[in-house]
Design a protein around this motif. Structure first.
Motif, mmCIF file in Angstrom:
data_model
loop_
_atom_site.group_PDB
_atom_site.id
_atom_site.type_symbol
_atom_site.label_atom_id
_atom_site.label_comp_id
_atom_site.label_asym_id
_atom_site.label_seq_id
_atom_site.Cartn_x
_atom_site.Cartn_y
_atom_site.Cartn_z
ATOM 1 N N GLU A 67 -41.307 17.447 -23.057
ATOM 2 C CA GLU A 67 -40.728 17.866 -21.772
ATOM 3 C C GLU A 67 -39.893 16.757 -21.144
ATOM 4 O O GLU A 67 -38.782 16.991 -20.673
ATOM 5 C CB GLU A 67 -41.839 18.274 -20.813
ATOM 6 N N LEU A 68 -40.421 15.539 -21.165
ATOM 7 C CA LEU A 68 -39.678 14.416 -20.583
ATOM 8 C C LEU A 68 -38.394 14.141 -21.361
ATOM 9 O O LEU A 68 -37.359 13.834 -20.759
ATOM 10 C CB LEU A 68 -40.565 13.169 -20.521
ATOM 11 N N CYS A 69 -38.438 14.269 -22.693
ATOM 12 C CA CYS A 69 -37.218 14.089 -23.502
ATOM 13 C C CYS A 69 -36.171 15.120 -23.127
ATOM 14 O O CYS A 69 -34.993 14.782 -22.969
ATOM 15 C CB CYS A 69 -37.547 14.191 -24.989
ATOM 16 N N ARG A 70 -36.591 16.382 -22.982
ATOM 17 C CA ARG A 70 -35.643 17.435 -22.598
ATOM 18 C C ARG A 70 -35.029 17.141 -21.235
ATOM 19 O O ARG A 70 -33.830 17.319 -21.030
ATOM 20 C CB ARG A 70 -36.333 18.806 -22.570
ATOM 21 N N ARG A 71 -35.853 16.669 -20.289
ATOM 22 C CA ARG A 71 -35.344 16.369 -18.954
ATOM 23 C C ARG A 71 -34.357 15.214 -18.997
ATOM 24 O O ARG A 71 -33.318 15.248 -18.322
ATOM 25 C CB ARG A 71 -36.503 16.048 -18.004
ATOM 26 N N LEU A 72 -34.650 14.189 -19.792
ATOM 27 C CA LEU A 72 -33.731 13.061 -19.913
ATOM 28 C C LEU A 72 -32.422 13.487 -20.569
ATOM 29 O O LEU A 72 -31.345 13.101 -20.139
ATOM 30 C CB LEU A 72 -34.370 11.931 -20.722
ATOM 31 N N GLU A 73 -32.522 14.282 -21.628
ATOM 32 C CA GLU A 73 -31.319 14.742 -22.315
ATOM 33 C C GLU A 73 -30.465 15.626 -21.425
ATOM 34 O O GLU A 73 -29.245 15.522 -21.432
ATOM 35 C CB GLU A 73 -31.696 15.487 -23.591
ATOM 36 N N SER A 74 -31.077 16.479 -20.631
ATOM 37 C CA SER A 74 -30.293 17.343 -19.750
ATOM 38 C C SER A 74 -29.619 16.514 -18.660
ATOM 39 O O SER A 74 -28.500 16.817 -18.269
ATOM 40 C CB SER A 74 -31.159 18.438 -19.137
ATOM 41 N N GLY A 75 -30.260 15.457 -18.201
ATOM 42 C CA GLY A 75 -29.638 14.564 -17.228
ATOM 43 C C GLY A 75 -28.454 13.831 -17.824
ATOM 44 O O GLY A 75 -27.422 13.657 -17.186
#
Length: 58
Positions: free
Chosen positions: A38-46
């Protein structure tokens, strides 16, 4: 003031981590893996948003 009150994230990360730590080891491993994803997805979307903003402002 303690470090916990001055640097506690507002999105509930600390409470999630405490909840994960209270679980049996196999469930804890799965929960940490899900949190990592989840944190990886949030970082990538940012990062994608930043790229759009930079390329759009040229």
């Amino acid at each position: 003031m303690s470090d916990e009150t001055t640097s506690a994230p507002t999105d509930g990360l600390w409470s999630r981590l405490r909840l994960i730590e209270g679980q049996p080891l196999p469930a804890r491993a799965d929960a940490y893996s899900a949190l990592h994803d989840e944190l990886c997805r949030r970082l990538e979307s940012g990062a994608k948003l930043e790229q759009r903003e930079t390329s759009g402002s040229r």
